[in-house]
Write a protein that holds these residues in place. Structure first.
Motif, PDB file in Angstrom:
ATOM      1  N   LYS A 122      -1.930 -19.362   0.218  1.00  0.00           N
ATOM      2  CA  LYS A 122      -1.189 -19.955  -0.896  1.00  0.00           C
ATOM      3  C   LYS A 122      -1.295 -19.091  -2.150  1.00  0.00           C
ATOM      4  CE  LYS A 122      -5.043 -23.038  -2.161  1.00  0.00           C
ATOM      5  NZ  LYS A 122      -5.492 -22.246  -3.326  1.00  0.00           N
ATOM      6  N   ASP A 123      -2.467 -18.497  -2.387  1.00  0.00           N
ATOM      7  CA  ASP A 123      -2.644 -17.652  -3.570  1.00  0.00           C
ATOM      8  C   ASP A 123      -1.909 -16.324  -3.426  1.00  0.00           C
ATOM      9  OD1 ASP A 123      -4.206 -19.458  -5.009  1.00  0.00           O
ATOM     10  OD2 ASP A 123      -6.064 -18.759  -4.092  1.00  0.00           O
ATOM     11  N   ALA A 126       1.762 -17.035  -4.047  1.00  0.00           N
ATOM     12  CA  ALA A 126       2.005 -17.245  -5.478  1.00  0.00           C
ATOM     13  C   ALA A 126       2.080 -15.921  -6.223  1.00  0.00           C
ATOM     14  CB  ALA A 126       0.906 -18.129  -6.069  1.00  0.00           C
ATOM     15  N   ASP A 130       5.522 -14.962  -7.957  1.00  0.00           N
ATOM     16  CA  ASP A 130       5.510 -15.187  -9.407  1.00  0.00           C
ATOM     17  C   ASP A 130       4.915 -14.037 -10.210  1.00  0.00           C
ATOM     18  OD1 ASP A 130       6.498 -17.714  -8.778  1.00  0.00           O
ATOM     19  OD2 ASP A 130       4.512 -18.642  -8.785  1.00  0.00           O
ATOM     20  N   SER A 132       1.778 -13.674 -10.742  1.00  0.00           N
ATOM     21  CA  SER A 132       0.768 -14.337 -11.569  1.00  0.00           C
ATOM     22  C   SER A 132      -0.291 -13.344 -12.026  1.00  0.00           C
ATOM     23  CB  SER A 132       0.089 -15.462 -10.785  1.00  0.00           C
ATOM     24  OG  SER A 132       1.031 -16.253 -10.110  1.00  0.00           O
TER      25      SER A 132
END
Length: 336
Positions: A122-123, A126, A130, A132
């Motif tokens: 999931k990380d 992301a 994104d 991030s």
């Protein structure tokens, strides 16, 4: 390597069997794995036999994976292992760039030293979607050795999206006319410009050293992506120059396709101390601004700076003090 391990890993064509022998020493419940760095892909000035191999394990359940790995390979971990697998998993997923590294791990049977990072799926998704942290997303802008392909359509889509985002960003930064080398240099530099380790601890020519010997690998990686950009850029793979459309409306299209975090930071930067405009209005204004490339480069530098500092600080307790000193010394030696 047993047939059971081969089946569990999922053999990828043309990958050295050495990687599968290394992976067989770890828990097999990972969903994606790749190797990167100078020991994996050629870099100018870094052809030494004993360069450290960098690996990333993507896992669905960090708690379970670390629990099994601590039982199998306790010596890989610093004293943090005594705080338990729950602490290790939380430390991975809540600090830095959401990756937990064990470094300077010797695989004596293969006569190699590895550093491996663990990230939850999931990380990773992301970061790919994104930006991030632009950490693993940045590493995956460049050619890597995929050792285990993912079966997750969500992760596969995120990997492709990350490459498209890199192309949109590079075109915004580059001038109307540029070379193929300039293009791949701009992409590779996205996750290095702003990295505090480039100030002290990395070779200042690192990006050039990565791109020059790997032009063919970059070409292969980005060929299917660039086919989607033929309306915006005339891309040449020979000695002639590439040409792109730099009309503000085209720039706006690229800006609208950027990952969420850079977009949000552009809006915050633009609205600072002024009238609060929404995202579409801000991106349109930036597209028509002559300083669009400057603004975007600074935004990305800030993202990379923050994640690289936090991840490096995180690396001190995960590696332990002695390994941290040894690892830093190796980096500094390579820089000189």
């Amino acid at each position: 390597m047993t047939s059971a391990v081969t089946k569990a890993i999922g053999v990828v064509k043309d990958v050295s069997p050495m990687y599968y022998r290394i992976l067989s020493k770890f828990p097999q419940n990972f969903t994606f794995c790749f190797a990167y760095g100078s020991a994996v892909k050629p870099q100018i000035g870094n052809q030494k036999k004993h360069n450290m191999i960098d690996l990333i394990y993507c896992v669905e359940n960090s708690y379970r994976w670390h629990g099994t790995n601590i039982e199998m390979n306790p010596s890989h971990y610093s004293a943090l292992r005594f705080l338990g697998k729950g602490f290790i998993a939380r430390f991975q997923e809540n600090w830095g760039a959401r990756v937990y590294f064990n470094t300077l791990v010797e695989i004596k049977e293969e006569d190699v030293t590895i550093k491996y990072g663990v990230v939850s799926q999931k990380d990773l998704i992301a970061d790919l979607l994104d930006w991030s942290y632009l950490y693993l997303a940045g590493r995956l802008h460049k050619p890597v050795e995929i050792i285990k392909q993912t079966n997750s359509s969500q992760l596969q889509d995120a990997l492709q999206s990350n490459l498209r985002s890199a192309v949109h960003t590079a075109l915004l930064i580059l001038p109307e006319t540029f070379s193929e080398y300039d293009f791949y240099f701009a992409i590779s530099n996205l996750s290095y410009a702003g990295d505090f380790r480039m100030t002290f601890g990395e070779n200042k020519n690192k990006v050039r050293n990565i791109v020059q010997p790997q032009l063919l690998n970059f070409r292969e990686l980005y060929r299917p992506i660039l086919q989607q950009f033929h309306v915006y850029v005339d891309f040449s793979t020979n000695d002639s120059q590439c040409h792109q459309d730099i009309h503000p409306e085209t720039k706006l299209h690229h800006l609208m396709q950027l990952p969420m975090i850079p977009q949000q930071r552009i809006v915050k930067f633009w609205n600072h101390g002024g009238i609060q405009q929404d995202m579409e209005d801000v991106l349109r204004a930036v597209a028509y601004d002559i300083d669009c490339p400057v603004i975007l480069r600074q935004i990305l530098k800030d993202i990379v700076w923050q994640s690289s500092v936090r991840q490096s600080v995180k690396g001190i307790p995960t590696a332990g003090l002695l390994k941290s000193i040894r690892y830093s010394a190796k980096k500094i030696a390579k820089m000189f």
